[in-house]
Structures are given as C-alpha cells and as structure tokens.
Design an enzyme around this catalytic site. Sequence first.
Site, PDB file in Angstrom:
ATOM      1  N   LYS A  67     -20.759  32.095  22.727  1.00  0.00           N
ATOM      2  CA  LYS A  67     -21.165  33.235  22.970  1.00  0.00           C
ATOM      3  C   LYS A  67     -20.143  33.783  24.056  1.00  0.00           C
ATOM      4  O   LYS A  67     -20.092  35.178  24.456  1.00  0.00           O
ATOM      5  CB  LYS A  67     -22.723  33.343  23.440  1.00  0.00           C
ATOM      6  N   TYR A 189     -22.618  35.353  12.939  1.00  0.00           N
ATOM      7  CA  TYR A 189     -23.292  34.529  13.994  1.00  0.00           C
ATOM      8  C   TYR A 189     -23.137  33.054  13.865  1.00  0.00           C
ATOM      9  O   TYR A 189     -23.004  32.277  14.661  1.00  0.00           O
ATOM     10  CB  TYR A 189     -24.631  35.240  14.297  1.00  0.00           C
ATOM     11  N   TYR A 241     -30.348  30.591  30.077  1.00  0.00           N
ATOM     12  CA  TYR A 241     -31.492  31.163  29.829  1.00  0.00           C
ATOM     13  C   TYR A 241     -32.423  31.225  30.739  1.00  0.00           C
ATOM     14  O   TYR A 241     -32.221  31.619  32.155  1.00  0.00           O
ATOM     15  CB  TYR A 241     -32.167  30.392  28.465  1.00  0.00           C
TER      16      TYR A 241
END
Length: 305
Positions: A67, A189, A241
Amino acid sequence: MENYKKIINDIYLEIKNIDDIGKVARYIPELATVSPDNFGVYITTIQKDSFGVGDCDKKFSIQSISKVLSLTLAYRFEGIKLWDRVDVEPSGNPFNSLLQLEADLGKPRNPFINSGAIVVCDVLVSHLKNPKKDFLDFCREIANNPTLNYNEKVAESEKITGYRNIALCNFIKSFGNIKNNVEDVLDFYFHICSLEMSCKELSEIALFLANDNFTTHKGNKVLTNSQAKRVNAILLTCGFYDESGEFAFRVGLPGKSGVGGGILAIHPDKYCIVVWSPKLNLKGNSYKGMLFLEKFTTKTTSSIF
Ligand code: GLN
C-alpha cells in the site's frame, strides 16, 4: 553501521526462540502454508551500507506493505487532488473494517487500511494502461530489481476468499468513490497485495522515503521531498491500523506492516529496516517484528523522537 550490526545480531539471538504468542494469518489460505518459524531482518542505510540476519533473503508476501508503493504512484499522478478521494486520519479500527465508511460517505479514513488502498487502486486503474504490468514496472524501477513479481497463487487465494474486500469495494462504489469496474479494481488490489520480496529487497525499495536525494537508476525522482515527508507522516499515524499509536509509542518510526508478517520501518535521513516473522498479534501485526524494532530503536537510540 558496526554498532547497528552488533545490536541487530544481539536482539536476533535474544528473541529468536522466545515464546511467540502470535498466529499466522489463515483467512488467506495460501498465507497459512508459510512456516511460522521464519525470522529475518535487513537494514539498508542511505549510504547503501547494509546488513542482514536469519531469513533475510527469503521472499515473502508483502501484503499491505504494498500500500506504500501504490499510494506513492497514485500521489505522483494526482498530487493533492488525491486527498479528495481518501483522507489522512488514523481510523482506530481494524484494517478491513467497513464501520466508518457509511458515516464518511464512502471516503476512507486513510490509504493504509483496505478501503483506502482499494480507492488508491481505483485511481491507478484510471491512470495506467496495463495496471498490473505498469505497477510492477514502477516497483522494479525504484528497487532497481527486475526480478520483483506477484505470486499468482496468493492473489488467486485471496480473490476466492475476499468477501470483505469485495464488500468494501462495492460499498464505496455505491457512494461514487470507485470509478472503474469493481472486478478490475479488486483484481489489481489482490495482485499488489501478492507482491513478494525479501527483507533485503523491501529495505531497498523504500529508500526513496529515507533519502531526500534518492533518484532511480533511470534518474527519476520518486516523490518530491514534501510528498515523501507527507507519506512518512501518514505511515507514522496510520501504518499499523488500530495499533498505530502503539507502534509509534514503542518503536517511534514511520512504518508499515502486512499480514504476511513483514514490517518495514523508515528512519528519515538514516535507514530502512525490515523484519519478517509470520506470526501476527491480534491486530494483524507481526508479534516478533514489533518486539524486534522496539528493542532496536531503544538500543540504538535512533527513533525520530
Ligand atoms: N491482502 C490483505 C487483505 O486485503 C492485506 C491486509 C494486510 O496486510 N493487513 O486483507
């Protein structure tokens, strides 16, 4: 570097055989086939000094660490317009959460959770003629490494079990924040998540975030210095996260984890370090990886704080 080498060796030996309370990711079946005992570390400094121990040359699935690379390429294409599509706020929620998207009208909190990365993939699908090939070429150029590749088995395995990501992509599309075909965006993705690299390769590909003077072997600058600063800022606040605060607190470096068990950490102006150990804690971050890096920045006194 001599100092780093000794400290890396010492910590490696100290924690190699500890009781690791983590668990290998199983929700992508192909990831569960990896031996939980793998453990590697590699550091590359901006002067290109380097050192590694353990399984540092074995390729693993970098998963969400990709990412960082997809955000970088989308940022190059879009500049500040990218922030109209995806925010830069920590989510405080798990990486695959759907919770906030409804209240936020389909604008993901940041590019390092799945929803944000899926929007970034949509941006790339709009810009690239052959998204999978062109993205790989981009990675190969910044790494100066033509051998980098996807693992088709991992991509396929994730596609078959990708219920949450399929839901996220459809949900975001219902708000108009996915412009392309859902299948095309997800296929892209799943492929970028399946990229494989060793600790060594990953520490080298991220050097553009540590070194203000970095140019690729073709002479291209990857991001402006201001853009690189911003990517590092998002890594520090959102790279783990709902454990991003904990990582900043314990390690004190911008970084990114993946469910393959890798962690990349960047010390701007100094080095990139990568640890790989597949057993994950409850938040989906490598248990041993976090422990290693906490000890490393403590013993070398080299965090950004
Ligand atoms: N491919 C994984 C997923 O989408 C990436 C998640 C991660 O590494 N945290 O679920």
